[in-house]
Design a protein around this motif. Structure first.
Motif, mmCIF file in Angstrom:
data_model
loop_
_atom_site.group_PDB
_atom_site.id
_atom_site.type_symbol
_atom_site.label_atom_id
_atom_site.label_comp_id
_atom_site.label_asym_id
_atom_site.label_seq_id
_atom_site.Cartn_x
_atom_site.Cartn_y
_atom_site.Cartn_z
ATOM 1 N N GLY A 25 1.220 -0.860 -0.126
ATOM 2 C CA GLY A 25 0.206 -0.633 -0.499
ATOM 3 C C GLY A 25 1.015 1.305 -0.345
ATOM 4 N N ALA A 26 1.974 1.170 0.649
ATOM 5 C CA ALA A 26 2.846 2.087 0.821
ATOM 6 C C ALA A 26 3.229 2.226 -0.723
ATOM 7 C CB ALA A 26 3.922 2.053 2.350
ATOM 8 N N VAL A 27 4.030 2.049 -1.272
ATOM 9 C CA VAL A 27 4.534 1.239 -2.346
ATOM 10 C C VAL A 27 3.542 2.067 -3.091
ATOM 11 C CG1 VAL A 27 5.708 -0.523 -4.213
ATOM 12 C CG2 VAL A 27 6.502 -0.461 -1.510
ATOM 13 N N LEU A 28 2.441 2.029 -3.640
ATOM 14 C CA LEU A 28 1.762 2.014 -4.597
ATOM 15 C C LEU A 28 0.339 3.150 -4.248
ATOM 16 C CD1 LEU A 28 0.370 -1.284 -6.175
ATOM 17 C CD2 LEU A 28 2.429 -0.554 -6.792
ATOM 18 N N ASN A 29 0.462 3.283 -3.189
ATOM 19 C CA ASN A 29 -0.284 4.349 -3.196
ATOM 20 C C ASN A 29 -1.355 4.211 -2.847
ATOM 21 O OD1 ASN A 29 -0.840 7.407 -1.371
ATOM 22 N ND2 ASN A 29 -0.577 8.017 -3.787
ATOM 23 N N LEU A 30 -2.540 2.991 -2.759
ATOM 24 C CA LEU A 30 -3.719 2.799 -2.026
ATOM 25 C C LEU A 30 -3.852 2.495 -1.148
ATOM 26 C CD1 LEU A 30 -3.357 -0.091 -5.859
ATOM 27 C CD2 LEU A 30 -4.149 1.650 -4.990
ATOM 28 N N PRO A 31 -4.957 2.318 -0.723
ATOM 29 C CA PRO A 31 -5.928 2.724 0.296
ATOM 30 C C PRO A 31 -5.820 0.891 0.141
ATOM 31 C CG PRO A 31 -7.602 2.637 -0.765
ATOM 32 C CD PRO A 31 -6.326 2.670 -1.614
ATOM 33 N N VAL A 32 -5.237 0.220 2.479
ATOM 34 C CA VAL A 32 -5.249 -1.701 2.481
ATOM 35 C C VAL A 32 -6.310 -1.412 3.160
ATOM 36 C CG1 VAL A 32 -3.797 -3.115 4.198
ATOM 37 C CG2 VAL A 32 -3.069 -1.115 2.086
ATOM 38 N N ILE A 33 -6.997 -2.860 2.933
ATOM 39 C CA ILE A 33 -8.255 -2.991 3.858
ATOM 40 C C ILE A 33 -7.834 -4.492 4.516
ATOM 41 C CG2 ILE A 33 -10.880 -3.650 3.031
ATOM 42 C CD1 ILE A 33 -10.638 -2.404 0.956
ATOM 43 N N HIS A 34 -7.792 -4.867 5.584
ATOM 44 C CA HIS A 34 -7.567 -5.669 6.125
ATOM 45 C C HIS A 34 -8.972 -6.521 6.404
ATOM 46 C CE1 HIS A 34 -4.037 -5.129 7.090
ATOM 47 N NE2 HIS A 34 -3.851 -4.049 7.903
ATOM 48 N N LEU A 35 -9.175 -7.466 5.899
ATOM 49 C CA LEU A 35 -10.928 -8.413 5.911
ATOM 50 C C LEU A 35 -10.505 -9.257 7.479
ATOM 51 C CD1 LEU A 35 -11.183 -10.330 2.105
ATOM 52 C CD2 LEU A 35 -12.272 -8.577 3.361
ATOM 53 N N ASP A 36 -10.088 -9.568 7.993
ATOM 54 C CA ASP A 36 -10.005 -9.743 9.555
ATOM 55 C C ASP A 36 -10.304 -8.778 10.351
ATOM 56 O OD1 ASP A 36 -8.801 -12.289 9.094
ATOM 57 O OD2 ASP A 36 -7.330 -11.881 10.118
ATOM 58 N N SER A 37 -10.475 -7.340 9.803
ATOM 59 C CA SER A 37 -11.246 -6.835 11.030
ATOM 60 C C SER A 37 -12.339 -6.108 10.152
ATOM 61 C CB SER A 37 -10.103 -5.079 10.714
ATOM 62 O OG SER A 37 -10.265 -4.513 9.138
ATOM 63 N N HIS A 38 -13.221 -6.158 9.160
ATOM 64 C CA HIS A 38 -13.978 -6.122 8.800
ATOM 65 C C HIS A 38 -14.868 -7.581 8.875
ATOM 66 C CE1 HIS A 38 -13.543 -2.690 6.193
ATOM 67 N NE2 HIS A 38 -12.671 -2.888 6.691
ATOM 68 N N PHE A 39 -14.577 -8.486 9.015
ATOM 69 C CA PHE A 39 -15.063 -9.955 9.147
ATOM 70 C C PHE A 39 -15.170 -10.111 10.850
ATOM 71 C CE2 PHE A 39 -15.315 -14.567 10.694
ATOM 72 C CZ PHE A 39 -15.904 -15.007 10.003
ATOM 73 N N TRP A 40 -14.936 -9.948 12.125
ATOM 74 C CA TRP A 40 -14.218 -10.368 13.303
ATOM 75 C C TRP A 40 -15.788 -8.667 14.249
ATOM 76 C CZ3 TRP A 40 -14.435 -14.847 14.331
ATOM 77 C CH2 TRP A 40 -13.414 -15.602 13.729
ATOM 78 N N ARG A 41 -16.596 -9.267 14.259
ATOM 79 C CA ARG A 41 -17.580 -8.351 15.820
ATOM 80 C C ARG A 41 -16.836 -8.599 16.673
ATOM 81 N NH1 ARG A 41 -18.984 -8.084 11.328
ATOM 82 N NH2 ARG A 41 -20.529 -8.240 10.198
ATOM 83 N N PRO A 42 -16.643 -7.530 17.750
ATOM 84 C CA PRO A 42 -16.200 -7.384 19.133
ATOM 85 C C PRO A 42 -16.139 -8.786 19.935
ATOM 86 C CG PRO A 42 -17.198 -5.585 18.636
ATOM 87 C CD PRO A 42 -17.965 -6.696 17.352
ATOM 88 N N ASN A 43 -15.357 -9.074 20.323
ATOM 89 C CA ASN A 43 -14.749 -10.760 21.257
ATOM 90 C C ASN A 43 -15.480 -11.551 20.153
ATOM 91 O OD1 ASN A 43 -15.338 -9.142 24.331
ATOM 92 N ND2 ASN A 43 -17.185 -8.644 23.425
ATOM 93 N N TRP A 44 -14.968 -11.027 18.817
ATOM 94 C CA TRP A 44 -14.593 -12.754 18.378
ATOM 95 C C TRP A 44 -16.108 -13.232 17.619
ATOM 96 C CZ3 TRP A 44 -10.190 -13.101 15.832
ATOM 97 C CH2 TRP A 44 -8.548 -12.040 16.056
ATOM 98 N N VAL A 45 -16.713 -12.305 17.295
ATOM 99 C CA VAL A 45 -18.628 -12.225 17.201
ATOM 100 C C VAL A 45 -18.062 -12.457 15.349
ATOM 101 C CG1 VAL A 45 -20.523 -12.429 17.105
ATOM 102 C CG2 VAL A 45 -19.283 -12.219 19.335
ATOM 103 N N GLU A 46 -18.683 -14.027 14.871
ATOM 104 C CA GLU A 46 -18.406 -13.655 12.951
ATOM 105 C C GLU A 46 -19.865 -13.516 12.882
ATOM 106 O OE1 GLU A 46 -17.424 -17.820 11.943
ATOM 107 O OE2 GLU A 46 -16.457 -18.310 13.264
ATOM 108 N N PRO A 47 -20.234 -12.757 11.666
ATOM 109 C CA PRO A 47 -21.386 -12.009 11.079
ATOM 110 C C PRO A 47 -21.801 -13.223 10.221
ATOM 111 C CG PRO A 47 -19.228 -11.999 9.324
ATOM 112 C CD PRO A 47 -18.747 -12.358 10.961
ATOM 113 N N ASP A 48 -23.766 -12.968 10.138
ATOM 114 C CA ASP A 48 -23.922 -14.103 9.104
ATOM 115 C C ASP A 48 -23.552 -13.992 8.421
ATOM 116 O OD1 ASP A 48 -25.660 -12.116 7.408
ATOM 117 O OD2 ASP A 48 -26.248 -11.649 9.720
ATOM 118 N N ARG A 49 -23.573 -15.267 6.767
ATOM 119 C CA ARG A 49 -23.150 -15.158 6.087
ATOM 120 C C ARG A 49 -23.372 -14.268 4.572
ATOM 121 N NH1 ARG A 49 -22.662 -20.882 2.763
ATOM 122 N NH2 ARG A 49 -20.699 -20.928 3.848
#
Length: 175
Positions: A25-49
């Motif tokens: 992201g730093a080399v290409l000047n692109l935003p980075v999306i870490h899917l783990d930060s979008h998938f996991w809800r507080p206390n390791w709760v998974e979203p529905d499919r």
């Protein structure tokens, strides 16, 4: 080389996906999306499919991104949008060491690439994922990479030296 504007990064836990995503992201000047930060809800709760699928459909609409994470059950939501795919292929023992090291580094708190309130943990599921990755998941990824058609760019980075060379080469091109 064709411009990389939408990049998917895959590999085992501990392979260095998130680190590569940040550096790329730093080399290409692109935003980075870490899917783990979008998938996991507080206390390791998974979203529905369906919630998770809808969230990914929204994420891929951006014109530029680097996205790291596996989530193979919903890869069909991301794959068509990517112009570049990177498979980070590291030795199993190195991945295990990095997962244990990460657990020690972030003991009792969430990593920067995870959702808040998800303190770092090392459980049997994580250990089994890393241990079985080479035989259970790697062949599927290699097959998918082999079937990828141009104009999609495909990179299979085997080991840290290959990652460093890849980033060095891109830095020279981007300069």
């Amino acid at each position: 080389m064709k411009a990389m504007r939408r990049v998917l990064i895959f590999g085992s836990m501990g392979s260095g996906k998130s680190t590569l995503a940040k550096r790329l992201g730093a080399v290409l000047n692109l935003p980075v999306i870490h899917l783990d930060s979008h998938f996991w809800r507080p206390n390791w709760v998974e979203p529905d499919r369906e919630t998770w699928r809808a969230q990914q459909r929204e994420l891929v609409q951006a014109s530029e991104w680097i996205m790291d994470g596996n989530y193979s059950a919903t890869l069909d939501e991301r794959w068509p949008y990517a112009d570049t795919v990177i498979f980070v292929d590291q030795p199993r023992l190195l991945c295990l060491w990095r997962v244990v090291k990460r657990r020690m580094m972030y003991h009792g708190r969430s990593r920067p690439d995870l959702a808040p309130d998800c303190p770092e943990k090392l459980d049997r599921v994580a250990f089994e994922f890393v241990w079985t990755y080479p035989k259970k998941r790697r062949p599927t990824m290699l097959k998918r990479l082999a079937e990828a058609k141009p104009p999609k760019l495909v990179f299979h980075l085997r080991g840290d030296a290959a990652i460093e060379q890849f980033l060095d080469d891109l830095s020279q091109i981007a300069a």
